[in-house]
Design an enzyme around this catalytic site. Structure first.
Site, PDB file in Angstrom:
ATOM      1  N   MET A  37       2.266  -4.732  10.151  1.00  0.00           N
ATOM      2  CA  MET A  37       1.117  -5.555  10.562  1.00  0.00           C
ATOM      3  C   MET A  37       0.685  -6.505   9.449  1.00  0.00           C
ATOM      4  SD  MET A  37      -1.170  -3.251  13.050  1.00  0.00           S
ATOM      5  CE  MET A  37      -1.936  -2.241  11.797  1.00  0.00           C
ATOM      6  N   ALA A  39      -0.221  -7.851   5.391  1.00  0.00           N
ATOM      7  CA  ALA A  39      -0.935  -7.388   4.189  1.00  0.00           C
ATOM      8  C   ALA A  39      -0.027  -6.380   3.470  1.00  0.00           C
ATOM      9  CB  ALA A  39      -2.297  -6.795   4.518  1.00  0.00           C
ATOM     10  N   LEU A  40       1.176  -6.848   3.210  1.00  0.00           N
ATOM     11  CA  LEU A  40       2.234  -5.943   2.736  1.00  0.00           C
ATOM     12  C   LEU A  40       1.990  -5.468   1.303  1.00  0.00           C
ATOM     13  CD1 LEU A  40       5.391  -7.732   4.223  1.00  0.00           C
ATOM     14  CD2 LEU A  40       3.893  -6.028   5.285  1.00  0.00           C
ATOM     15  N   HIS A  44       5.295  -0.844   2.121  1.00  0.00           N
ATOM     16  CA  HIS A  44       6.153  -1.652   2.992  1.00  0.00           C
ATOM     17  C   HIS A  44       7.432  -2.062   2.252  1.00  0.00           C
ATOM     18  CE1 HIS A  44       2.009  -2.653   4.642  1.00  0.00           C
ATOM     19  NE2 HIS A  44       2.618  -2.224   5.722  1.00  0.00           N
ATOM     20  N   GLY A 157       7.169   4.585   8.465  1.00  0.00           N
ATOM     21  CA  GLY A 157       6.699   5.455   7.386  1.00  0.00           C
ATOM     22  C   GLY A 157       6.072   6.741   7.906  1.00  0.00           C
ATOM     23  N   LYS A 158       6.235   7.814   7.116  1.00  0.00           N
ATOM     24  CA  LYS A 158       5.611   9.086   7.484  1.00  0.00           C
ATOM     25  C   LYS A 158       4.119   9.087   7.186  1.00  0.00           C
ATOM     26  CE  LYS A 158       9.592  12.131   6.833  1.00  0.00           C
ATOM     27  NZ  LYS A 158      10.036  13.335   6.095  1.00  0.00           N
ATOM     28  N   ARG A 197      -5.445  -1.159   4.139  1.00  0.00           N
ATOM     29  CA  ARG A 197      -6.911  -1.041   4.208  1.00  0.00           C
ATOM     30  C   ARG A 197      -7.540  -0.698   2.859  1.00  0.00           C
ATOM     31  NH1 ARG A 197      -5.448   1.010   9.395  1.00  0.00           N
ATOM     32  NH2 ARG A 197      -6.561  -0.033  11.100  1.00  0.00           N
TER      33      ARG A 197
END
Ligand code: AMP
Length: 292
Positions: A37, A39-40, A44, A157-158, A197
């Protein structure tokens, strides 16, 4: 730098047609998709580098950067979600991505779309219980990305453990011919799981947030030594409740596969947490097992 088959430089597609045209020459080769989504961050980047090594020099790495409005159950959270498209493109380039798909919501969705895609077992608990419609939105967008990109592989990702479990179920139940790969959680040096976030945390909450992981690690050790689920969850709840301005959404110990209550101690378990640090909802988890 991209080391692909026909592209010397990373390419960006904003429309579905552009994406299809860029991918036409690589059909039949390994195509690895990493949906994001935006905002890496380094979490990421780790997925993207894994994608590059999975695809090899011959294959193609596709990253999607799409802030999917359909998976947000809270308009304020969507509006406050950070967006850094220029930096995202640079990070993708640095990780050897070949194609970035960056559509707008209008490109992605028809205004009168009327199909939903709901998983009905794994989605009823944890984040699914507190974010109605969230996982239906995730399944819808990931399914669309799978249809558009037609990857051989996709990496998730976990950190979003429940999301990965639900997508595995979707792939299984809908016979989608794509291999899913789960990537370990990437953390800062202080243990905080990296998240787009995190930049929204106040300095005080940013300083306190690594306690989540500390509490999970302590709880995992207690579980390994025989503590029961209630005691394990209580220790994490107490630790979080001691932090100013923190409101717990859930702290739950569940079966790592079906995400429901643990019925067999011998099976792997998952301790999952969601908590608001001020306005910002953070999630984290740790896989558990008993010492034999
Ligand atoms: P997002 O942009 O938050 O939707 O995340 C895109 C993908 O990156 C998802 O598969 C996430 O699970 C994964 N991801 C995000 N943060 C991390 C992290 N700290 N460690 C591992 N994977 C992550």
């Amino acid at each position: 730098m991209g080391q692909g088959w026909y592209i010397a430089r990373m390419q960006t597609a904003c429309s579905k047609d552009e994406l299809r045209a860029l991918l036409a020459p690589v059909r039949g080769k390994r195509i690895v998709l990493v949906p994001t989504m935006g905002a890496l961050h380094e979490g990421h980047a780790t997925l993207l580098r894994s994608a590059r090594s999975l695809a090899g020099a011959e294959g193609c790495v596709v990253a999607s950067v799409f802030l999917n409005p359909v998976q947000f159950d809270n308009a304020g959270d969507l509006a406050a979600y950070p967006q850094t498209p220029e930096a995202d493109l640079q990070l993708c380039r640095d990780c050897g991505v070949d194609v970035v798909f960056m559509p707008t919501p209008d490109v992605m969705y028809c205004s009168d779309r009327s199909i939903t895609l709901e998983e009905t077992h794994l989605s009823t608990v944890l984040c699914g219980a507190s974010r109605p419609g969230h996982f239906a939105g995730v399944c819808l967008v990931v399914n669309k990305l799978f249809n558009l990109v037609q990857p051989t592989d996709a990496i998730f990702g976990k950190k979003d453990y429940q999301q990965l479990a639900i997508l595995r179920r979707m792939v299984r139940d809908l016979d989608i011919p794509i291999m899913l790969h789960g990537a370990e959680i990437v953390r800062g040096e202080d243990g905080l799981a990296l998240s787009s976030r995190n930049v929204r945390l106040t300095p005080e909450h940013r300083a306190a947030a690594p306690s989540i992981h500390r509490l999970l690690v302590q709880a995992a050790a207690a579980y390994a030594d025989g503590a029961d689920a209630d005691a394990v969850c209580a220790s994490v709840r107490n630790g979080l409740n001691a932090i100013d301005g923190v409101r717990i959404d859930y702290v739950e110990l569940v079966d790592a596969e079906n995400l429901h209550a643990v019925t067999d101690d011998a099976r792997p378990a998952l301790l999952a947490v969601a908590a608001f640090f001020g306005e910002v909802r953070l999630i984290d988890n740790i896989e558990l097992s008993r010492n034999v």
